[in-house]
Design a protein around this motif. Structure first.
Motif, PDB file in Angstrom:
ATOM      1  N   VAL A 164      66.991  78.893  63.747  1.00 14.41           N
ATOM      2  CA  VAL A 164      68.392  78.535  63.529  1.00 14.41           C
ATOM      3  C   VAL A 164      68.773  78.960  62.114  1.00 14.41           C
ATOM      4  CG1 VAL A 164      70.024  76.613  63.271  1.00 14.41           C
ATOM      5  CG2 VAL A 164      68.427  76.647  65.197  1.00 14.41           C
TER       6      VAL A 164
ATOM      7  N   HIS B  78      74.386  82.527  70.482  1.00 13.28           N
ATOM      8  CA  HIS B  78      74.914  81.160  70.492  1.00 13.28           C
ATOM      9  C   HIS B  78      75.934  81.122  71.607  1.00 13.28           C
ATOM     10  CE1 HIS B  78      76.552  77.316  69.382  1.00 13.28           C
ATOM     11  NE2 HIS B  78      75.834  77.251  68.277  1.00 13.28           N
TER      12      HIS B  78
ATOM     13  N   VAL C 285      74.342  74.003  70.102  1.00 18.76           N
ATOM     14  CA  VAL C 285      73.072  74.691  69.866  1.00 18.76           C
ATOM     15  C   VAL C 285      72.043  74.286  70.909  1.00 18.76           C
ATOM     16  CG1 VAL C 285      71.086  74.847  68.306  1.00 18.76           C
ATOM     17  CG2 VAL C 285      73.385  75.119  67.410  1.00 18.76           C
TER      18      VAL C 285
ATOM     19  N   VAL D 134      69.808  81.900  66.048  1.00 21.65           N
ATOM     20  CA  VAL D 134      70.942  81.099  66.503  1.00 21.65           C
ATOM     21  C   VAL D 134      71.732  80.675  65.273  1.00 21.65           C
ATOM     22  CG1 VAL D 134      71.691  79.068  67.811  1.00 21.65           C
ATOM     23  CG2 VAL D 134      69.574  80.268  68.457  1.00 21.65           C
TER      24      VAL D 134
ATOM     25  N   THR E 262      64.084  76.511  61.282  1.00 20.38           N
ATOM     26  CA  THR E 262      65.318  76.916  60.627  1.00 20.38           C
ATOM     27  C   THR E 262      64.975  77.855  59.475  1.00 20.38           C
ATOM     28  OG1 THR E 262      65.274  75.009  59.132  1.00 20.38           O
ATOM     29  CG2 THR E 262      66.525  74.766  61.169  1.00 20.38           C
TER      30      THR E 262
ATOM     31  N   PHE F 171      67.562  69.639  63.043  1.00 22.28           N
ATOM     32  CA  PHE F 171      66.770  70.665  63.724  1.00 22.28           C
ATOM     33  C   PHE F 171      65.289  70.531  63.407  1.00 22.28           C
ATOM     34  CE2 PHE F 171      70.951  72.905  63.669  1.00 22.28           C
ATOM     35  CZ  PHE F 171      71.162  72.821  65.036  1.00 22.28           C
TER      36      PHE F 171
ATOM     37  N   LEU G 239      69.384  76.621  72.842  1.00 21.18           N
ATOM     38  CA  LEU G 239      67.939  76.547  72.621  1.00 21.18           C
ATOM     39  C   LEU G 239      67.167  76.345  73.920  1.00 21.18           C
ATOM     40  CD1 LEU G 239      67.799  74.390  69.360  1.00 21.18           C
ATOM     41  CD2 LEU G 239      67.389  76.860  69.570  1.00 21.18           C
TER      42      LEU G 239
ATOM     43  N   THR H 138      74.570  78.795  63.303  1.00 19.81           N
ATOM     44  CA  THR H 138      75.383  77.619  63.568  1.00 19.81           C
ATOM     45  C   THR H 138      75.970  77.085  62.273  1.00 19.81           C
ATOM     46  OG1 THR H 138      75.470  75.470  64.680  1.00 19.81           O
ATOM     47  CG2 THR H 138      73.501  75.935  63.401  1.00 19.81           C
TER      48      THR H 138
END
Length: 196
Positions: free
Chosen positions: A130, A7, A116, A104, A156, A149, A120, A106
């Motif tokens: 994510v 990130h 983000v 990632v 995710t 997302f 990405l 977050t």
């Protein structure tokens, strides 16, 4: 499999996620190596403090540069997990370029979500997911974050890292309570091999 936590923003939980996922994998019988690509060396420091507390981690943590990361041989029988720095460092790109999976992490906050997207954009050639950290499932912002997302086609994790004070206090320990990280490790194990 090589997994990187990436990130561009700092303070999103990359180091904690790196250590906790490594512990979860190790306790499942997966051979684990952790590489610390962050010049701030938070992951390395975690391991050092754990040793000084007579509570050592169960796997090696090795500092690594971008150049060494690009030359690092991959393993067929375990996981290599990489903690990366914030910003646009060459270490981030080396981790991305050499990883099978980029995670990632977050928080469900407007600032983290906003940061983000640039992260990405650098990942379009890698498998990415994510992971929501410091989440509270019943909170509106948590659900909105996941919807944002998913509406953009960004994968995710079903599991998330809960917002718990105990997690924030784990630095320098070899935690027994893995919270949701065992489930997160299982999600990774269930990724079809052809997708990796």
């Amino acid at each position: 499999m090589r997994i990187s936590f990436v990130h561009t923003k700092g303070g999103v939980g990359k180091t904690t996620c790196t250590i906790m996922l490594a512990i979860a994998a190790h306790r499942r019988g997966i051979k684990v190596e952790v590489f610390d690509a962050d010049p701030q060396a938070s992951t390395t420091r975690w391991a050092q403090v754990a040793i000084s507390n007579d509570d050592p981690l169960e796997f090696p943590v090795t500092p690594i540069t971008a150049t060494k990361l690009r030359r690092l041989p991959t393993v067929d029988d375990g996981w290599q997990i990489i903690d990366t720095p914030p910003g646009n460092a060459k270490e981030i790109q080396a981790a991305i370029d050499t990883s099978d999976l980029v995670i990632v992490p977050t928080q469900p906050s407007a600032l983290d979500i906003d940061r983000v997207w640039p992260t990405l954009e650098t990942l379009n050639h890698r498998m990415v997911g994510v992971l929501i950290v410091r989440g509270q499932k019943r909170r509106r912002l948590f659900n909105e974050t996941r919807e944002i997302f998913e509406s953009q086609g960004v994968a995710t994790f079903y599991n998330y890292v809960p917002d718990r004070e105990e997690i924030k206090a784990l630095f320098g320990t070899n935690p027994q309570n893995l919270f949701t990280f065992d489930d997160i490790a299982q999600e990774i194990l269930e990724i079809p091999e052809e997708a990796q």
